[in-house]
Design a protein around this motif. Structure first.
Motif, PDB file in Angstrom:
ATOM      1  N   TYR A  29       0.994  -1.237  -0.195  1.00  0.00           N
ATOM      2  CA  TYR A  29      -0.063   0.047   0.011  1.00  0.00           C
ATOM      3  C   TYR A  29       0.939   1.262  -0.017  1.00  0.00           C
ATOM      4  O   TYR A  29       2.156   0.913   0.500  1.00  0.00           O
ATOM      5  CB  TYR A  29      -1.024   0.197   0.923  1.00  0.00           C
ATOM      6  N   PRO A  30       0.359   2.444  -0.467  1.00  0.00           N
ATOM      7  CA  PRO A  30       1.088   3.591  -0.342  1.00  0.00           C
ATOM      8  C   PRO A  30       1.758   3.964   1.038  1.00  0.00           C
ATOM      9  O   PRO A  30       1.195   4.024   1.897  1.00  0.00           O
ATOM     10  CB  PRO A  30       0.114   4.749  -1.097  1.00  0.00           C
ATOM     11  N   ALA A  31       2.958   4.224   0.942  1.00  0.00           N
ATOM     12  CA  ALA A  31       3.692   4.975   2.075  1.00  0.00           C
ATOM     13  C   ALA A  31       2.661   6.470   2.323  1.00  0.00           C
ATOM     14  O   ALA A  31       2.492   7.057   1.478  1.00  0.00           O
ATOM     15  CB  ALA A  31       5.015   5.208   1.837  1.00  0.00           C
ATOM     16  N   GLY A  32       2.291   6.371   3.739  1.00  0.00           N
ATOM     17  CA  GLY A  32       1.924   7.676   4.176  1.00  0.00           C
ATOM     18  C   GLY A  32       0.378   7.676   3.656  1.00  0.00           C
ATOM     19  O   GLY A  32      -0.125   8.807   3.603  1.00  0.00           O
ATOM     20  N   ARG A  84      -0.803  -5.471 -12.714  1.00  0.00           N
ATOM     21  CA  ARG A  84      -1.972  -4.604 -12.553  1.00  0.00           C
ATOM     22  C   ARG A  84      -2.405  -4.408 -11.140  1.00  0.00           C
ATOM     23  O   ARG A  84      -2.705  -3.441 -10.884  1.00  0.00           O
ATOM     24  CB  ARG A  84      -3.181  -5.391 -13.457  1.00  0.00           C
ATOM     25  N   LEU A  85      -2.225  -5.695 -10.517  1.00  0.00           N
ATOM     26  CA  LEU A  85      -2.903  -5.312  -9.022  1.00  0.00           C
ATOM     27  C   LEU A  85      -2.059  -4.311  -8.337  1.00  0.00           C
ATOM     28  O   LEU A  85      -2.643  -3.460  -7.335  1.00  0.00           O
ATOM     29  CB  LEU A  85      -2.807  -6.920  -8.456  1.00  0.00           C
ATOM     30  N   ALA A 105      -2.981  -0.517  -6.455  1.00  0.00           N
ATOM     31  CA  ALA A 105      -2.839  -0.008  -5.556  1.00  0.00           C
ATOM     32  C   ALA A 105      -1.997   1.315  -5.255  1.00  0.00           C
ATOM     33  O   ALA A 105      -2.178   2.261  -4.488  1.00  0.00           O
ATOM     34  CB  ALA A 105      -2.076  -0.890  -4.355  1.00  0.00           C
ATOM     35  N   ALA A 106      -1.087   1.482  -6.248  1.00  0.00           N
ATOM     36  CA  ALA A 106      -0.231   2.561  -6.357  1.00  0.00           C
ATOM     37  C   ALA A 106      -1.250   3.760  -6.651  1.00  0.00           C
ATOM     38  O   ALA A 106      -1.235   4.978  -6.467  1.00  0.00           O
ATOM     39  CB  ALA A 106       0.730   2.486  -7.314  1.00  0.00           C
ATOM     40  N   THR A 107      -2.168   3.656  -7.591  1.00  0.00           N
ATOM     41  CA  THR A 107      -2.962   4.779  -8.244  1.00  0.00           C
ATOM     42  C   THR A 107      -4.356   4.834  -7.061  1.00  0.00           C
ATOM     43  O   THR A 107      -5.191   5.892  -7.759  1.00  0.00           O
ATOM     44  CB  THR A 107      -3.510   4.512  -9.632  1.00  0.00           C
ATOM     45  N   GLY A 108      -4.554   4.308  -6.347  1.00  0.00           N
ATOM     46  CA  GLY A 108      -6.080   4.490  -5.699  1.00  0.00           C
ATOM     47  C   GLY A 108      -6.885   3.722  -6.215  1.00  0.00           C
ATOM     48  O   GLY A 108      -8.074   3.851  -5.464  1.00  0.00           O
ATOM     49  N   GLU A 109      -6.755   2.724  -7.213  1.00  0.00           N
ATOM     50  CA  GLU A 109      -8.017   2.154  -7.568  1.00  0.00           C
ATOM     51  C   GLU A 109      -8.318   1.166  -6.574  1.00  0.00           C
ATOM     52  O   GLU A 109      -9.536   0.773  -6.107  1.00  0.00           O
ATOM     53  CB  GLU A 109      -7.643   1.252  -8.871  1.00  0.00           C
ATOM     54  N   VAL A 110      -7.401   0.411  -5.806  1.00  0.00           N
ATOM     55  CA  VAL A 110      -7.726   0.012  -4.476  1.00  0.00           C
ATOM     56  C   VAL A 110      -6.728   0.545  -3.311  1.00  0.00           C
ATOM     57  O   VAL A 110      -5.964   1.202  -3.733  1.00  0.00           O
ATOM     58  CB  VAL A 110      -7.389  -1.619  -4.685  1.00  0.00           C
ATOM     59  N   ASP A 111      -7.181   0.130  -2.305  1.00  0.00           N
ATOM     60  CA  ASP A 111      -6.374   1.087  -1.097  1.00  0.00           C
ATOM     61  C   ASP A 111      -5.094   0.066  -0.702  1.00  0.00           C
ATOM     62  O   ASP A 111      -4.226   0.754  -0.171  1.00  0.00           O
ATOM     63  CB  ASP A 111      -7.227   1.001   0.099  1.00  0.00           C
TER      64      ASP A 111
END
Length: 202
Positions: free
Chosen positions: A48-51, A113-114, A118-124
């Motif tokens: 998941y994205p840092a921060g 793609r998965l 997560a990086a683009t915010g399509e999923v958290d």
């Protein structure tokens, strides 16, 4: 090198059909091949994205019930990754989004793609096999956190080896000797590709 989609019938259509002599990156306990000793062991991870404002450390973290969770789906016959089954055991299903691990082979790197989602915010948050999740997490445009997971009921960690045909002991032994001679270089490659190592069984 021979390329073949790593799905049902993979060893039958490659190694045991004579299309290749060695398969790299298979479970050390696979029954249809003779394997070397494992050259690494890895586990499933959360990405998941840092921060991001959340930092779950396990599948029991309550925050997972309100996040959109992306997972790889293997097929339509219930043979899906262990974390998918463990999420279901916890009643976490309505907020889970499936991404086919095979995807569209006309595009590069379908499993990515998965992690991109997560990086683009399509999923958290994404849950993926460690070598896949960590490798593609490092190639996103934003910093991503990679958190190793441990299963409660199912194994999440697997030892990975090279495999040859069941009767090819001589080649297996040559490969094993090469792995031992080049252990430091192999570990360097695993580190360079950010392969998370270790992990415990359930």
């Amino acid at each position: 090198y021979t390329w073949w989609a790593q799905r049902r019938g993979f060893l039958r259509n490659t190694l045991n059909a004579g299309r290749c002599d060695v398969v790299m990156g298979i479970p050390a306990d696979v029954e249809r091949a003779l394997t070397t000793e494992p050259y690494y062991r890895s586990t499933y991870v959360m990405v998941y994205p840092a921060g991001a404002g959340y930092a779950p450390g396990s599948l029991d973290d309550p925050v997972l019930r309100r996040l959109r969770i992306g997972v790889h789906l293997i097929g339509d016959d219930g043979i899906n990754p262990p974390p998918v089954h463990e999420l279901s055991e916890r009643g976490i299903t309505d907020n889970v989004v499936g991404y086919p691990i095979y995807g569209d082979y006309r595009e590069p790197n379908p499993p990515a793609r998965l992690i991109e989602a997560a990086a683009t915010g399509e999923v958290d948050l994404a849950i993926a096999w460690g070598p896949v999740g960590s490798y593609f997490a490092a190639r996103q445009d934003r910093p991503m956190r990679v958190v190793p997971l441990q299963g409660d009921r199912l194994p999440f960690a697997f030892s990975i080896a090279m495999g040859v045909r069941k009767n090819d002991t001589a080649l297996r032994d040559r490969l094993q000797a090469a792995l031992e001679r080049h252990r430091r270089e192999v570990q360097g490659l695993l580190a360079a590709y950010r392969i998370p190592q270790g992990g415990q069984d359930a």
